[in-house]
Design a protein around this motif. Structure first.
Motif, PDB file in Angstrom:
ATOM      1  N   LEU A  17      -5.264  -4.155 -27.868  1.00 47.02           N
ATOM      2  CA  LEU A  17      -5.660  -5.335 -28.793  1.00 47.02           C
ATOM      3  C   LEU A  17      -6.918  -5.088 -29.525  1.00 47.02           C
ATOM      4  O   LEU A  17      -7.856  -4.787 -29.160  1.00 47.02           O
ATOM      5  N   ARG A  18      -6.763  -5.382 -30.942  1.00 43.03           N
ATOM      6  CA  ARG A  18      -7.798  -5.271 -31.626  1.00 43.03           C
ATOM      7  C   ARG A  18      -7.839  -6.752 -32.729  1.00 43.03           C
ATOM      8  O   ARG A  18      -6.996  -7.128 -33.322  1.00 43.03           O
ATOM      9  N   ASP A  19      -8.893  -7.411 -32.516  1.00 42.85           N
ATOM     10  CA  ASP A  19      -9.415  -8.477 -32.971  1.00 42.85           C
ATOM     11  C   ASP A  19      -8.068  -9.418 -33.183  1.00 42.85           C
ATOM     12  O   ASP A  19      -7.921 -10.139 -34.203  1.00 42.85           O
ATOM     13  N   LEU A  20      -7.697  -9.883 -31.928  1.00 42.32           N
ATOM     14  CA  LEU A  20      -6.495 -10.736 -31.884  1.00 42.32           C
ATOM     15  C   LEU A  20      -6.885 -12.196 -31.889  1.00 42.32           C
ATOM     16  O   LEU A  20      -7.600 -12.461 -31.143  1.00 42.32           O
ATOM     17  N   SER A  21      -6.336 -12.849 -32.868  1.00 39.67           N
ATOM     18  CA  SER A  21      -6.578 -14.408 -32.664  1.00 39.67           C
ATOM     19  C   SER A  21      -5.337 -15.134 -32.733  1.00 39.67           C
ATOM     20  O   SER A  21      -4.545 -14.927 -33.782  1.00 39.67           O
ATOM     21  N   PHE A  22      -5.086 -16.122 -31.853  1.00 37.27           N
ATOM     22  CA  PHE A  22      -4.005 -17.396 -32.126  1.00 37.27           C
ATOM     23  C   PHE A  22      -4.414 -18.532 -31.143  1.00 37.27           C
ATOM     24  O   PHE A  22      -5.674 -18.459 -30.300  1.00 37.27           O
ATOM     25  N   HIS A  23      -3.643 -19.525 -31.382  1.00 36.00           N
ATOM     26  CA  HIS A  23      -3.963 -20.701 -30.553  1.00 36.00           C
ATOM     27  C   HIS A  23      -2.591 -21.350 -30.422  1.00 36.00           C
ATOM     28  O   HIS A  23      -1.654 -21.239 -30.694  1.00 36.00           O
ATOM     29  N   VAL A  24      -2.807 -22.208 -28.786  1.00 34.69           N
ATOM     30  CA  VAL A  24      -1.630 -22.855 -28.594  1.00 34.69           C
ATOM     31  C   VAL A  24      -2.138 -24.434 -28.353  1.00 34.69           C
ATOM     32  O   VAL A  24      -2.938 -24.725 -27.561  1.00 34.69           O
ATOM     33  N   ASN A 209       0.920  -3.266 -33.205  1.00 35.59           N
ATOM     34  CA  ASN A 209      -0.027  -2.556 -33.061  1.00 35.59           C
ATOM     35  C   ASN A 209      -1.445  -3.239 -32.517  1.00 35.59           C
ATOM     36  O   ASN A 209      -2.496  -2.887 -33.028  1.00 35.59           O
ATOM     37  N   GLY A 210      -1.107  -4.222 -31.842  1.00 41.18           N
ATOM     38  CA  GLY A 210      -2.165  -4.993 -31.098  1.00 41.18           C
ATOM     39  C   GLY A 210      -2.771  -6.025 -31.842  1.00 41.18           C
ATOM     40  O   GLY A 210      -3.942  -6.401 -31.610  1.00 41.18           O
TER      41      GLY A 210
END
Length: 236
Positions: A17-24, A209-210
């Motif tokens: 994982l590379r600099d992954l951002s999300f929200h729920v 790709n992460g």
């Protein structure tokens, strides 16, 4: 409810994982989509504390989960149903469900939660004394979800719930996911079955790709043929 910010993680020297951002947000169903090897399951493992975070932060109800124990994470109400279900295969249906209610609060609500599981999954009540390892794949998936619900999740994480299931059983599982959402449980869903996943979701993220390649409302993603062809390998 859940915020993943600039997350990097992997296995040893292998960064997935590379600099992954999300929200729920609370009350949502959010789908994470992507092809095999994109980083979907690794994301869930990092959230549940099963692999270390090398950079970034995971926040659940504004509490930083980095370096928190898996036990702490589960007791916070973040419950995951893994891809391979992890049932106690030599125990009965009822015993597996009992294992989900291991905290003081869930033990106090055991009967109510058990009745709810049996209402959602009548087959589990019918097979209450059956050894779980002798059940069909679809029945085992229902039992795995039922066991997770016994833990009273604030956020239910489902990793590939339709894997290995027939189209009919897949539809049943997704119908149940919709029903769980109606009862106020927030759901983070990882799936390769794009159409089914987006039909029950409010929003979706595509990992490639992460990294997050694209995000949007479920309806928008479901109807974007170019997106499905480019990022999910689905011909249109």
């Amino acid at each position: 409810m859940l915020r993943v910010e600039n997350l990097s993680a992997g296995y040893g020297n292998l960064q997935i994982l590379r600099d992954l951002s999300f929200h729920v947000n609370q009350g949502e169903v959010v789908s994470i989509l992507g092809t095999n090897g994109a980083g979907k399951t690794t994301t869930l493992r990092a959230i549940s504390g099963l692999i270390p975070v090398t950079n970034g932060g995971i926040y659940f109800n504004d509490v930083l989960l980095n370096k928190k124990s898996t036990e702490f994470i589960v007791q916070s109400g973040l419950i995951q149903v893994p891809e391979d279900r992890k049932l106690f295969s030599d125990m009965t249906v009822r015993e597996n469900l009992e294992m989900g209610a291991y905290t003081k609060s869930t033990r106090a609500n055991f009967k109510k939660n058990l009745d709810y599981c049996y209402e959602l999954f009548p087959i589990l009540k019918e097979r209450e004394t059956q050894i779980s390892g002798t059940m069909s794949g679809g029945q085992q998936q229902m039992l795995a979800i039922g066991r997770a619900l016994m833990a009273e999740p604030k956020l239910l994480i489902l990793d590939e719930p339709s894997i290995g299931l027939s189209p009919l059983l897949t539809k049943q599982v997704f119908d149940i996911i919709s029903e769980i959402k109606k009862n106020g449980v927030t759901i983070l869903l990882v799936e390769q079955n794009v159409n089914q996943a987006l039909q029950v979701a409010d929003r979706g993220y595509v990992i490639e790709n992460g990294e997050i390649a694209i995000e949007g409302l479920a309806d928008e993603l479901l109807n974007d043929d170019n997106l499905k062809a480019a990022y999910l390998g689905i011909s249109t």
